[in-house]
Write an enzyme that holds these catalytic residues in place. Structure first.
Site, PDB file in Angstrom:
ATOM      1  N   ARG A   1      19.138  45.642   1.653  1.00 27.93           N
ATOM      2  CA  ARG A   1      19.050  44.765   2.857  1.00 27.93           C
ATOM      3  C   ARG A   1      18.571  43.298   2.361  1.00 27.93           C
ATOM      4  O   ARG A   1      17.998  43.168   1.217  1.00 27.93           O
ATOM      5  CB  ARG A   1      18.145  45.345   3.911  1.00 27.93           C
ATOM      6  CG  ARG A   1      16.492  45.707   3.241  1.00 27.93           C
ATOM      7  CD  ARG A   1      15.463  45.617   4.111  1.00 27.93           C
ATOM      8  NE  ARG A   1      15.150  44.489   4.529  1.00 27.93           N
ATOM      9  CZ  ARG A   1      14.674  43.486   3.562  1.00 27.93           C
ATOM     10  NH1 ARG A   1      14.230  43.936   2.374  1.00 27.93           N
ATOM     11  NH2 ARG A   1      14.204  42.188   3.954  1.00 27.93           N
ATOM     12  N   GLY A   2      18.464  42.320   3.405  1.00 22.92           N
ATOM     13  CA  GLY A   2      18.042  41.039   2.990  1.00 22.92           C
ATOM     14  C   GLY A   2      19.326  40.241   2.607  1.00 22.92           C
ATOM     15  O   GLY A   2      20.155  40.903   1.910  1.00 22.92           O
ATOM     16  N   ALA A   3      19.634  38.987   2.929  1.00 16.40           N
ATOM     17  CA  ALA A   3      20.775  38.515   3.113  1.00 16.40           C
ATOM     18  C   ALA A   3      21.187  38.178   1.455  1.00 16.40           C
ATOM     19  O   ALA A   3      22.628  38.409   1.012  1.00 16.40           O
ATOM     20  CB  ALA A   3      20.952  37.028   3.680  1.00 16.40           C
TER      21      ALA A   3
ATOM     22  N   ARG B   1      27.451  45.064   8.169  1.00 11.97           N
ATOM     23  CA  ARG B   1      26.378  44.211   8.906  1.00 11.97           C
ATOM     24  C   ARG B   1      26.927  42.939   9.478  1.00 11.97           C
ATOM     25  O   ARG B   1      27.386  42.148   8.544  1.00 11.97           O
ATOM     26  CB  ARG B   1      25.019  44.083   8.327  1.00 11.97           C
ATOM     27  CG  ARG B   1      24.284  45.506   8.297  1.00 11.97           C
ATOM     28  CD  ARG B   1      22.986  45.345   7.624  1.00 11.97           C
ATOM     29  NE  ARG B   1      22.077  45.058   8.741  1.00 11.97           N
ATOM     30  CZ  ARG B   1      20.800  44.671   8.435  1.00 11.97           C
ATOM     31  NH1 ARG B   1      20.246  44.582   7.349  1.00 11.97           N
ATOM     32  NH2 ARG B   1      20.079  44.153   9.765  1.00 11.97           N
TER      33      ARG B   1
ATOM     34  N   ASP C   1      19.432  34.596   7.345  1.00 12.46           N
ATOM     35  CA  ASP C   1      20.713  35.389   7.547  1.00 12.46           C
ATOM     36  C   ASP C   1      21.699  34.364   7.483  1.00 12.46           C
ATOM     37  O   ASP C   1      22.945  34.857   6.984  1.00 12.46           O
ATOM     38  CB  ASP C   1      20.537  36.304   8.418  1.00 12.46           C
ATOM     39  CG  ASP C   1      19.499  37.515   8.210  1.00 12.46           C
ATOM     40  OD1 ASP C   1      18.526  37.499   8.424  1.00 12.46           O
ATOM     41  OD2 ASP C   1      20.065  38.379   7.152  1.00 12.46           O
TER      42      ASP C   1
ATOM     43  N   ASN D   1      17.261  34.491  11.776  1.00 17.59           N
ATOM     44  CA  ASN D   1      16.686  35.246  10.749  1.00 17.59           C
ATOM     45  C   ASN D   1      16.096  36.417  11.723  1.00 17.59           C
ATOM     46  O   ASN D   1      16.277  36.570  12.859  1.00 17.59           O
ATOM     47  CB  ASN D   1      15.651  34.469  10.192  1.00 17.59           C
ATOM     48  CG  ASN D   1      14.904  35.185   9.206  1.00 17.59           C
ATOM     49  OD1 ASN D   1      15.409  35.519   7.897  1.00 17.59           O
ATOM     50  ND2 ASN D   1      13.288  35.380   9.192  1.00 17.59           N
TER      51      ASN D   1
HETATM   52  O1  MRU Z   1      17.408  43.391   8.678  1.00 18.18           O
HETATM   53  P1  MRU Z   1      17.101  42.938   7.322  1.00 18.18           P
HETATM   54  O2  MRU Z   1      15.853  43.537   6.801  1.00 18.18           O
HETATM   55  O3  MRU Z   1      18.403  42.893   6.373  1.00 18.18           O
HETATM   56  O4  MRU Z   1      16.664  41.282   7.619  1.00 18.18           O
HETATM   57  C1  MRU Z   1      16.286  40.660   6.679  1.00 18.18           C
HETATM   58  C2  MRU Z   1      15.964  39.173   7.051  1.00 18.18           C
HETATM   59  O5  MRU Z   1      15.907  38.927   8.133  1.00 18.18           O
HETATM   60  C3  MRU Z   1      15.533  38.375   5.856  1.00 18.18           C
HETATM   61  O6  MRU Z   1      14.416  37.585   6.600  1.00 18.18           O
HETATM   62  C4  MRU Z   1      16.672  37.628   5.576  1.00 18.18           C
HETATM   63  O7  MRU Z   1      17.611  38.290   5.223  1.00 18.18           O
HETATM   64  C5  MRU Z   1      16.385  36.649   4.494  1.00 18.18           C
HETATM   65  S1  MRU Z   1      16.158  37.565   3.007  1.00 18.18           S
HETATM   66  C6  MRU Z   1      15.919  36.663   1.615  1.00 18.18           C
END
Ligand code: MRU
Length: 333
Positions: free
Chosen positions: A44-46, A78, A221, A231
């Site tokens: 997870r995470g962008a 996603r 995101d 985000n």
């Molecule tokens: O649902 P997630 O855990 O994938 O959400 C992640 C976030 O909202 C992060 O802040 C975003 O992806 C930036 S990660 C460097």
């Protein structure tokens, strides 16, 4: 440690659903296994999703006779983080040359590592201007190395501040419902030896109002052309609280998260993750049976509430009516 990598013909990634109790590396050998890992937030995470998307195309090309349908499903696994679709598109553009697709995926991995280092430097330099040193910084969700390949975005800036001796404390919001802040951000902060405390999400704006943080740092995101930023849910409430309290609110994300084809935040699709994450905590039901829910995983912070956007190539403070296209790469303003 790399959160995601290509090892001997397959993807290896840290299963983030098991942290902080166990640090298990999953070996992903099929596109379906990768889609499942993405949907249940094992990865997870962008930025990490961008790498996963590109590597997933390489995997599809290596394992399937006709990979198009699987690639389309991967791209849609996603919807909010633009990096996933971007990473898929980057590698898919190399097909049918499977070697070239893998080469592109590995380059995206390497670029992400460099981008996170660059954001750390740019962001820490900016904080030196915006906040007292050492600074008390508030953050939400997890934007560290676990959300990228190494180091991360907003939490990467926190790490750089800490390495410079310029961090007084990080305040991590727990990030209901999946607790990325409580489970992952505190784990990373402890590993880097950075002083930190965990707070419940709803305490964020109050702690800003009562002077407990000098800046808010969040990831993104998707950043629309006008600077509106999607985000993790809770970011918007922090932005409102920060504006009211006069605390700088800074978005940190690589250029790959800037989506110039999305004009404003109103055009960003927000993922709703369904009822079970809201109705249960670690498998225990916390609401009456039959309760209906709404579970947006992200929100959109309007650009007016954002003090600055830090990418790996520029620091942007948008003037009224400006879009990101009017700010050249390399600018720091
Ligand atoms: O649902 P997630 O855990 O994938 O959400 C992640 C976030 O909202 C992060 O802040 C975003 O992806 C930036 S990660 C460097």
């Amino acid at each position: 440690m790399r959160t995601i990598d290509w090892v001997d013909g397959a993807i290896e990634l840290v299963d983030q659903t098991l942290l902080p109790d166990e640090c298990v590396v999953l070996r992903i050998e099929t596109v379906d296994a990768l889609i499942d890992a993405i949907r249940r937030l094992a990865v997870r995470g962008a930025p990490a999703l961008g790498v996963a998307g590109a590597m997933g195309v390489a995997l599809a090309a290596a394992t399937l006779d006709d990979p198009a349908e699987a690639i389309a499903r991967l791209r849609a696994a996603r919807p909010t983080a633009v990096n996933l679709a971007w990473g898929v598109d980057q590698a898919a553009a190399c097909l049918p040359d499977a070697d070239a697709a893998l080469e592109r995926a590995l380059a995206i991995r390497d670029d992400d590592i460099a981008a996170c280092r660059s954001m750390g430097e740019y962001g820490a330099d900016l904080l030196a201007d915006l906040a007292p040193a050492p600074a008390r910084v508030m953050t939400v969700c997890n934007t560290g190395g676990l959300a990228a390949v190494e180091r991360g975005t907003a939490l990467g800036v926190v790490q750089t501040l800490h390495e410079r001796g310029a961090l007084a404390e990080a305040l991590a919001l727990e990030t209901r419902p999946l607790l990325q802040g409580a489970r992952l951000t505190t784990w990373e902060l402890a590993r880097m030896g950075a002083p930190h405390r965990l707070v419940v999400d709803s305490a964020g704006p109050y702690l800003l109002a009562t002077g407990h943080a000098d800046a808010v740092l969040i990831g993104a995101d998707r950043i629309a052309a006008n600077g509106d930023t999607a985000n993790k849910i809770g970011s918007y409430a922090l932005a409102l609280g920060a504006a009211r309290a006069g605390v700088p609110f800074v978005v940190v994300a690589p250029e790959t998260t800037v989506d110039m084809t999305t004009p404003t935040g109103a055009h960003i699709e927000i993922e709703d993750r369904g009822p079970s994450e809201v109705l249960t905590v670690k498998g225990v039901r916390v609401a009456p049976k039959g309760t209906h829910t709404v579970n947006p995983a992200f929100d959109v912070t309007p650009h007016e509430l954002i003090t600055a956007i830090v990418t790996d190539r520029r620091v942007v403070r948008l003037a009224q009516g400006e879009t990101l296209s009017s700010v050249p790469q390399g600018a720091r303003r």
